[in-house]
Motif scaffolding. Structure first.
Motif, PDB file in Angstrom:
ATOM      1  N   ARG B 103      40.451  40.947  37.962  1.00 20.61           N
ATOM      2  CA  ARG B 103      40.448  39.509  38.372  1.00 20.61           C
ATOM      3  C   ARG B 103      39.884  39.283  39.795  1.00 20.61           C
ATOM      4  NH1 ARG B 103      46.078  40.276  36.205  1.00 20.61           N
ATOM      5  NH2 ARG B 103      45.866  39.608  34.147  1.00 20.61           N
ATOM      6  N   GLY B 104      39.581  39.983  40.502  1.00 23.42           N
ATOM      7  CA  GLY B 104      38.824  39.843  41.686  1.00 23.42           C
ATOM      8  C   GLY B 104      39.890  39.424  42.713  1.00 23.42           C
ATOM      9  N   GLY B 105      39.458  39.161  43.773  1.00 24.18           N
ATOM     10  CA  GLY B 105      40.237  38.866  44.925  1.00 24.18           C
ATOM     11  C   GLY B 105      39.770  39.383  46.303  1.00 24.18           C
ATOM     12  N   ASN B 114      31.771  44.804  42.866  1.00 24.04           N
ATOM     13  CA  ASN B 114      31.044  44.148  41.645  1.00 24.04           C
ATOM     14  C   ASN B 114      30.142  45.210  41.078  1.00 24.04           C
ATOM     15  OD1 ASN B 114      32.527  42.172  41.776  1.00 24.04           O
ATOM     16  ND2 ASN B 114      31.171  40.947  42.796  1.00 24.04           N
TER      17      ASN B 114
END
Lengths: 225, 225
Positions: B103-105, B114
């Motif tokens: 979900r990233g963050g 990444n």
């Protein structure tokens, strides 16, 4: 220009620049120059590049979410195809910015941008439910719709990387993919079979789904040797 | 303990903690305490939480990529099903950390993380090509494989959010989804039709793909009224 008008103009200019190149590569100087105002004046309206980026992304998100809205009339396949065309128009117009956002990274990955992206996904999900005329979806339908939305995103990203497949082909393919993912789920679940039957009951004999079924049956038949 | 041994132990302890909760919530103090060493000693081996997180993610990425490796023997469906089982084992073991990463963050989205995620996707892609015995894939096959990999990721994320569908069902479903996405592409492309035919030619009559086809045909037949 009034304050709000100037802000809206700056957002438009910034969105144009953030769409055409990776947001990392766009400077406040460039935005100021494109808007025909001074750098300090940009800072008067937005405290920094990130807040301007987030405002531009908010506008793009609203635009993208609106493209899933479609009058709930006529066959589902034709409706979804119109949605996919508008979606690819958006991706075409905002290619580099869309790719940078979806891949994440320093300038584009924050809790605010993630929330905007999730908001678009949620709007698309609710529109799909409304197309299917379902208010209280079973878990398997929610999975099919949400995972199809991620398939749509990744297909667009792969398309942007070289554009080796005509987008019109991918627009049709994604509509078919939705039916295929729903059918796989329906093959093992009675409730999903009913959802699929209801969803496809208005499909015309010459619509995209019927064409797919005819072709799949031909594909599954052993070749005449 | 030697330097490398201590580093490896710390990575193992950190990976365990980063897997069980969102990495944002894990402190260096906790890692030090779980490893039975002092906080300054942790900093002796890793300059900060981010470098320790990235080292843990590197180990998890290597582990995950290895789960797509499968001897290239026997029917494709059975091979993919074993891969999906190992994939869901991984997701089960690292749930909160996996979800936070995908979900990233703030703590988890960087160019290093990444790149690690992309590395796993690329490894999975190459393994799929090797399962299909194809070295120089056409653009449409690359699209099907890469977009299916994103479907696998999103299905796992949706599963983690409440676990409302048994994972064994989703493991089979994802294998079927791969065949379905390939079939949709093959329905409109001769080259893909050939890939599909070759890929499925060793399927046994009682394998997962045959079962799916029988069920889909039954689904497409009009109900007896």
């Amino acid at each position: 220009m009034g304050v709000d008008e100037r802000r809206q103009q700056l957002i438009g200019v910034a969105l144009e620049l953030f769409s055409r190149r990776s947001p990392d590569e766009v400077s406040i100087d460039e935005i100021a120059s494109a808007a025909g105002i001074s750098r300090p004046l940009v800072y008067h309206y937005f405290p920094g590049k990130i807040s301007l980026y987030e405002a531009a992304l908010q506008r793009a998100s609203d635009d993208l979410a609106s493209r899933f809205v479609e009058p709930p009339e006529g066959p589902l396949g034709a409706r979804l195809l119109r949605v996919m065309r508008r979606f690819f128009d958006f991706v075409d117009d905002h290619g580099p910015g869309f790719a940078a956002l979806m891949r994440g990274g320093p300038a584009v990955g924050s809790s605010t941008t993630n929330a905007l992206v999730d908001g678009v996904r949620q709007a698309a999900y609710l529109q799909m439910l409304s197309h299917l005329k379902i208010e209280d979806p079973p878990a398997r339908l929610e999975l099919v719709i949400r995972s199809w939305i991620s398939l749509v995103e990744s297909t667009a990203l792969i398309w942007l990387d070289g554009r080796r497949i005509p987008r019109a082909e991918l627009e049709v393919q994604l509509v078919h993919d939705f039916a295929a993912l729903a059918a796989v789920s329906a093959a093992y679940d009675q409730e999903m079979a009913e959802v699929l039957r209801q969803g496809l009951k208005d499909e015309p004999g010459e619509g995209p789904f019927s064409d797919l079924v005819v072709r799949l049956v031909a594909l599954a038949s052993p070749p005449a040797v």
